[in-house]
Design a protein around this motif. Structure first.
Motif, short mmCIF file in Angstrom:
data_model
loop_
_atom_site.label_atom_id
_atom_site.label_comp_id
_atom_site.label_asym_id
_atom_site.label_seq_id
_atom_site.Cartn_x
_atom_site.Cartn_y
_atom_site.Cartn_z
N ALA A 1 0.84 -1.20 0.00
CA ALA A 1 0.00 0.00 0.00
C ALA A 1 0.87 1.24 0.00
CB ALA A 1 -0.91 0.01 1.22
N LEU B 1 -6.15 -3.46 7.87
CA LEU B 1 -7.32 -2.98 7.12
C LEU B 1 -8.43 -2.55 8.07
CD1 LEU B 1 -7.56 -5.53 4.18
CD2 LEU B 1 -6.99 -3.10 4.00
N SER C 1 -5.81 1.26 -9.51
CA SER C 1 -6.22 2.54 -8.96
C SER C 1 -5.80 3.61 -9.96
CB SER C 1 -5.60 2.76 -7.58
OG SER C 1 -6.10 3.94 -6.98
N VAL D 1 -12.63 8.38 0.89
CA VAL D 1 -11.57 7.38 0.89
C VAL D 1 -10.26 8.05 0.46
CG1 VAL D 1 -10.74 5.31 -0.32
CG2 VAL D 1 -13.07 5.40 0.58
N TRP E 1 -9.07 4.57 4.78
CA TRP E 1 -7.97 4.04 3.99
C TRP E 1 -8.39 3.78 2.55
CZ3 TRP E 1 -3.99 0.27 6.51
CH2 TRP E 1 -3.32 0.96 7.55
N CYS F 1 -7.35 3.22 -1.93
CA CYS F 1 -7.23 2.14 -2.91
C CYS F 1 -5.91 2.11 -3.67
CB CYS F 1 -8.38 2.22 -3.90
SG CYS F 1 -10.00 1.96 -3.15
N ALA G 1 -8.32 -3.35 0.05
CA ALA G 1 -8.98 -2.26 0.76
C ALA G 1 -10.23 -2.82 1.44
CB ALA G 1 -9.36 -1.14 -0.19
#
Length: 330
Positions: free
Chosen positions: A4, A25, A41, A94, A99, A101, A106
């Protein structure tokens, strides 16, 4: 474990791509009821602001960046979503308060997700992203205000950006006469290929101007704000509509009431972050119908997750054209 793009602000701001435990998460969004595998993303202007820390976009730390994502559901306790469903996500805070993407996984709320139209792959969905979905909302606003393709010239500012590029492609396909305003005069061929009938220098709009100017535009799509939006309003024809959806130049609006009370101009505010599901689904359904996949492909630059931080800096420095798609998984 999952990778991430994590933003932290403990002993000063840092942005890094890191491997995180799946258990985190839940820390990122305790309200989420759907866990997803993010295939792709993207980088939007707001992502650029967050990743470069040029604006206080992030309101909860640490934060995984990325306001958009597309992929498949891993597990769900939400009645509308089951394992294997293909989704697209835009907005809802988001990457700001929940949190995001720009990650391999996610945890999101099912009420935030939209069923991805079957004509789009997750990669194409992120080529569209919030920028393209916002462009569609702008086009719908023009249509809802009665602006027909034969009404006259439609101005699109910030033309080489994500919103501008998709707006030009949509309006061009629908038969509108599009005038693209850009500071990148060398990109005229690109803008013409998307559907712009002509291209003008953004300097004609970006400096302070008179509050009431010669009528030209039947409608405007503006992701820029500030003096650009003020001049666009001052040049909009009687009964025209200006869809305002961004602040790339600034959040100020140095104008007067004259365009509104003397020409009946409508300033339509376009919000993509908290738009209700029905409006989102309408926009995505229209994108499936009206956006040429060939033109969409011409806008795309694909990068791996590890390159997203450097590309975010490029975005904020005006070095990005069209849409950046981030492949979150190797």
């Amino acid at each position: 474990m999952f990778n991430a793009l994590l933003l932290e602000n403990t002993d000063g701001f840092t942005a890094s791509v890191r491997s995180l435990e799946d258990s985190r998460l839940l820390n990122g969004d305790v309200e989420g009821d759907v866990t997803v595998a993010v295939a792709y993303s993207t980088l939007n202007y707001k992502d650029g602001l967050a990743i470069t820390n040029k604006s206080p976009v992030v309101r909860s730390w640490p934060m995984v960046a990325g306001i958009d994502g597309a992929g498949t559901v891993i597990e769900s306790s939400h009645p509308a979503w089951k394992t294997g469903d293909v989704f697209v996500h835009n907005g809802w805070g988001v990457g700001e308060t929940h949190w995001g993407c720009l990650a391999e996984k996610a945890r999101l709320k099912g009420d935030w997700l939209v069923k991805l139209p079957t004509v789009f792959t997750p990669r194409q969905a992120m080529a569209i992203g919030t920028a393209g979905y916002t462009a569609m909302l702008c086009v719908l606003a023009l249509e809802d205000h009665g602006i027909k393709p034969d009404a006259g010239e439609v101005l699109v500012t910030g033309a080489t950006g994500g919103v501008g590029s998709v707006a030009i492609a949509l309006l061009g396909k629908l038969g509108y006469t599009v005038v693209a305003a850009t500071g990148k005069v060398g990109e005229a061929a690109y803008l013409n290929s998307l559907g712009a009938a002509s291209v003008i220098d953004r300097a004609l709009l970006s400096n302070p101007g008179k509050p009431f100017q010669k009528e030209r535009w039947a409608a405007v799509v503006d992701p820029v704000g500030s003096h650009t939006l003020a001049n666009a309003l001052a040049q909009t024809r009687y009964g025209g509509v200006v869809a305002a959806c961004g602040l790339a130049q600034g959040m100020d609006l140095p104008t007067t009431v004259m365009p509104f009370i003397l020409r009946g101009v409508t300033l339509a505010g376009i919000d993509s972050v908290m738009a209700p599901l029905a409006k989102r689904q309408r926009a995505w359904d229209r994108l499936a119908r009206d956006l040429d996949p060939t033109l969409l492909e011409s806008m795309i630059e694909e990068i791996p997750l590890e390159a997203a931080i450097a590309k975010a800096h490029d975005l904020m420095n005006g070095k990005v054209r069209g849409r950046v798609v981030v492949k979150t998984r190797r």
